[in-house]
Scaffold this motif. Structure first.
Motif, PDB file in Angstrom:
ATOM      1  N   VAL A 272     -35.388   0.357 -26.076  1.00  0.00           N
ATOM      2  CA  VAL A 272     -35.269   0.549 -24.804  1.00  0.00           C
ATOM      3  C   VAL A 272     -33.754  -0.092 -24.356  1.00  0.00           C
ATOM      4  CG1 VAL A 272     -35.629  -0.002 -22.644  1.00  0.00           C
ATOM      5  CG2 VAL A 272     -37.528   0.692 -24.414  1.00  0.00           C
ATOM      6  N   ARG A 273     -32.904   0.662 -23.712  1.00  0.00           N
ATOM      7  CA  ARG A 273     -31.824   0.140 -23.163  1.00  0.00           C
ATOM      8  C   ARG A 273     -31.716   0.415 -21.459  1.00  0.00           C
ATOM      9  NH1 ARG A 273     -31.811  -1.803 -27.304  1.00  0.00           N
ATOM     10  NH2 ARG A 273     -30.487  -1.777 -28.902  1.00  0.00           N
ATOM     11  N   ASP A 274     -31.043  -0.304 -20.877  1.00  0.00           N
ATOM     12  CA  ASP A 274     -31.002  -0.349 -19.389  1.00  0.00           C
ATOM     13  C   ASP A 274     -29.578   0.124 -19.142  1.00  0.00           C
ATOM     14  OD1 ASP A 274     -30.798  -1.015 -16.790  1.00  0.00           O
ATOM     15  OD2 ASP A 274     -31.044  -2.979 -16.906  1.00  0.00           O
ATOM     16  N   TRP A 275     -29.414   1.549 -18.655  1.00  0.00           N
ATOM     17  CA  TRP A 275     -28.292   2.181 -18.480  1.00  0.00           C
ATOM     18  C   TRP A 275     -27.510   1.945 -17.069  1.00  0.00           C
ATOM     19  CZ3 TRP A 275     -26.074   3.808 -22.747  1.00  0.00           C
ATOM     20  CH2 TRP A 275     -26.754   4.015 -23.820  1.00  0.00           C
TER      21      TRP A 275
ATOM     22  N   ALA B 221     -42.080  -6.197 -25.029  1.00  0.00           N
ATOM     23  CA  ALA B 221     -42.222  -5.017 -24.159  1.00  0.00           C
ATOM     24  C   ALA B 221     -42.302  -5.617 -22.612  1.00  0.00           C
ATOM     25  CB  ALA B 221     -43.602  -4.791 -24.315  1.00  0.00           C
ATOM     26  N   THR B 222     -42.222  -6.788 -22.322  1.00  0.00           N
ATOM     27  CA  THR B 222     -42.075  -7.264 -21.033  1.00  0.00           C
ATOM     28  C   THR B 222     -40.893  -8.233 -20.667  1.00  0.00           C
ATOM     29  OG1 THR B 222     -43.504  -9.081 -21.244  1.00  0.00           O
ATOM     30  CG2 THR B 222     -44.248  -6.911 -20.473  1.00  0.00           C
ATOM     31  N   GLY B 223     -40.616  -8.763 -19.470  1.00  0.00           N
ATOM     32  CA  GLY B 223     -39.550  -9.434 -19.124  1.00  0.00           C
ATOM     33  C   GLY B 223     -38.164  -9.014 -18.964  1.00  0.00           C
ATOM     34  N   MET B 224     -37.179  -9.704 -18.496  1.00  0.00           N
ATOM     35  CA  MET B 224     -35.912  -9.379 -18.206  1.00  0.00           C
ATOM     36  C   MET B 224     -35.033 -10.531 -18.454  1.00  0.00           C
ATOM     37  SD  MET B 224     -36.385  -7.608 -14.477  1.00  0.00           S
ATOM     38  CE  MET B 224     -35.750  -5.854 -14.673  1.00  0.00           C
TER      39      MET B 224
ATOM     40  N   ASP C 239     -32.107  -4.435 -32.022  1.00  0.00           N
ATOM     41  CA  ASP C 239     -32.622  -5.039 -30.749  1.00  0.00           C
ATOM     42  C   ASP C 239     -33.825  -4.021 -30.276  1.00  0.00           C
ATOM     43  OD1 ASP C 239     -31.640  -7.579 -31.137  1.00  0.00           O
ATOM     44  OD2 ASP C 239     -29.896  -7.109 -29.620  1.00  0.00           O
ATOM     45  N   LEU C 240     -34.939  -4.535 -29.801  1.00  0.00           N
ATOM     46  CA  LEU C 240     -35.963  -3.497 -29.397  1.00  0.00           C
ATOM     47  C   LEU C 240     -35.792  -3.139 -27.898  1.00  0.00           C
ATOM     48  CD1 LEU C 240     -38.819  -2.159 -29.719  1.00  0.00           C
ATOM     49  CD2 LEU C 240     -39.905  -4.221 -28.847  1.00  0.00           C
ATOM     50  N   ARG C 241     -35.385  -4.036 -27.064  1.00  0.00           N
ATOM     51  CA  ARG C 241     -35.357  -3.916 -25.595  1.00  0.00           C
ATOM     52  C   ARG C 241     -34.394  -4.610 -24.815  1.00  0.00           C
ATOM     53  NH1 ARG C 241     -39.023  -5.911 -21.541  1.00  0.00           N
ATOM     54  NH2 ARG C 241     -38.341  -4.919 -19.584  1.00  0.00           N
ATOM     55  N   TYR C 242     -33.572  -4.113 -23.934  1.00  0.00           N
ATOM     56  CA  TYR C 242     -32.627  -4.992 -23.143  1.00  0.00           C
ATOM     57  C   TYR C 242     -33.150  -4.618 -21.869  1.00  0.00           C
ATOM     58  CZ  TYR C 242     -29.396  -5.189 -27.030  1.00  0.00           C
ATOM     59  OH  TYR C 242     -28.941  -5.235 -28.287  1.00  0.00           O
ATOM     60  N   ALA C 243     -33.173  -5.302 -20.711  1.00  0.00           N
ATOM     61  CA  ALA C 243     -33.408  -5.344 -19.268  1.00  0.00           C
ATOM     62  C   ALA C 243     -32.809  -6.235 -18.775  1.00  0.00           C
ATOM     63  CB  ALA C 243     -34.862  -5.042 -19.016  1.00  0.00           C
TER      64      ALA C 243
END
Ligand code: NAD
Ligand code: TDX
Length: 350
Positions: A219-222, A140-143, A291-295
């Motif tokens: 979540v994706r970072d567009w 949920a957190t981090g980059m 994958d759950l989340r990218y940031a």
């Protein structure tokens, strides 16, 4: 004059890169090396026909003899390596081409640089275009920073991770001058409609189901595609040799949020019925290993090279929807029989 050998220049990001740079750099030469797979569309490059500083070579980057001939003929100073099999779902259903193009293809190009640039690496560069997917999934957190450990999940991201390792190893072992960019999810004109955003735009326009994997909470970072292209160009011109730069748009969104915004834009731009479009949302079987989340933490390229994205997600997505609505001929050209077979194969059983 610098000669750029741009691999995969008939695909989504490569074509946007060439359309931007060929007219802007009339004193340089751009050789587009593309196998012209299903993902390529020469119509994406129509504006470049007749440019004296541009040529297309239909070559498979994993074909060592053909790549060798290209180096002899064009004597490139810089390789900008976009060519890849790029779609995660395709890599799950058939990983072989991903290993061949992404791993062996990168190896062949690196070896060609080593052979043809032997003696002096002065003014030479291998720029490798890669993805944030090599870092695996965030919670949920981090980059992701440039120091995040590699932990790829899909055959696609594993093949890209392998190619990144080859590039860095050729740098360390043979002193090949390289630079690397790892970018988040791109969107914009000329993207093949197997990827989330163009698939959803076209399905919404045609009143077809909008297939959302799992709960749609990934979540994706567009990042708008020309912002990515400008970042690559900035790194080629001003980045430090042997360095990696993460590129991202600070636009983290859940997939359902992206689909909702597309629905609103399609309704607004076509006069379509908002509630009917919302009713097209369909939750389908999740992607394996999803994958759950990218940031992306892009502070290095922002701080060291002064790059910042020009488009917000709102401006970029509105332009993208408008582009797909205005470019029927391009869309018809890419949605061949092979495209329909893919849609049946990937979505038929979900
Ligand atoms: P794409 O699938 O739209 O285009 C790929 C291009 O490479 C096509 O023109 C295809 O014909 C060509 N190609 C494929 N195999 C080849 C081979 N063996 N020899 C020569 N050409 C070949 O891909 P894209 O989305 O434009 O991605 C370009 C690069 O950027 C890839 O390396 C990808 O990993 C990376 N990347 C993409 C994204 C994204 O969101 N699309 C994000 C980060 C990084
Ligand atoms: O029909 C779909 N439904 C859906 O829910 C599709 C095609 C995708 N999705 C989801 C999966 C992902 O969470 O949407 C998200 C985005 O999917 P894709 O467009 O397939 O992109 P992604 O898997 O995130 O990978 C992309 O970004 C990084 C590119 O395809 C890669 O080449 C790039 O490296």
């Amino acid at each position: 004059m610098t000669t750029y050998l741009v691999t995969g220049g008939a695909g989504f990001i490569g074509a946007n890169f060439l359309n931007l740079l060929v007219p802007r750099q009339p004193g340089d030469r751009f050789i587009n090396v593309d196998k012209l797979t299903y993902a390529a569309n020469p119509a994406s490059l129509e504006g470049l026909e007749g440019s004296g500083n541009y040529a297309l070579e239909r070559v498979d980057v994993a074909d060592a003899a053909a790549v060798d001939r290209l180096f002899e003929e064009h004597a490139p100073d810089c390789v900008v390596h976009f060519a890849a099999e790029s779609h995660v779902d395709r890599s799950i259903l058939g990983p072989g081409e991903f290993v061949r193009t992404n791993v062996e293809g990168t190896f062949v190009l690196l070896e060609a640089c080593r052979k043809h640039w032997a003696g002096s690496y002065d003014g030479k560069l291998f720029h490798h275009v890669s993805t944030d997917e090599v870092y695996g999934s965030l919670g949920a957190t981090g980059m992701f920073t440039e120091d995040t450990r590699y932990d790829p999940s899909s055959p696609y991201s594993a093949s890209k991770a392998a190619s990144d390792h080859l590039v860095r190893a050729w740098g360390r072992t043979y002193k090949l001058p390289f630079k690397l960019t790892n970018c988040s999810n791109n969107y914009g004109p000329l993207q093949f409609p197997e990827k989330l955003i163009p698939l959803m735009i076209l399905n919404a326009v045609e009143g077809k189901p909008l297939p959302i994997y799992g709960k749609g909470e990934n979540v994706r970072d567009w990042l708008y595609v020309t912002d990515h292209c400008e970042a690559i160009w900035r790194v080629i011109q001003s980045g430090a040799t042997g360095e990696t730069y993460n590129v991202g748009g600070h636009n983290e969104l859940m997939n359902v949020e992206v689909v909702d915004r597309i629905i609103e834009l399609v309704a607004a731009q076509t006069g379509g019925d908002l509630e009917a479009l919302r009713g097209l949302k369909t939750y389908v079987t999740d992607r394996p290993g999803h994958d759950l989340r990218y940031a992306i933490d892009a502070s290095k390229i922002e701080r060291d090279l002064g790059w910042t994205p020009q488009e917000t997600f709102e401006t970029g997505l509105a332009k993208t929807v408008a582009w797909y609505l205005e470019n029927d001929a391009w869309v018809d050209a890419v949605r061949s029989g092979a495209y329909r077979e893919w849609i049946d194969q990937n979505y038929g059983a979900r």
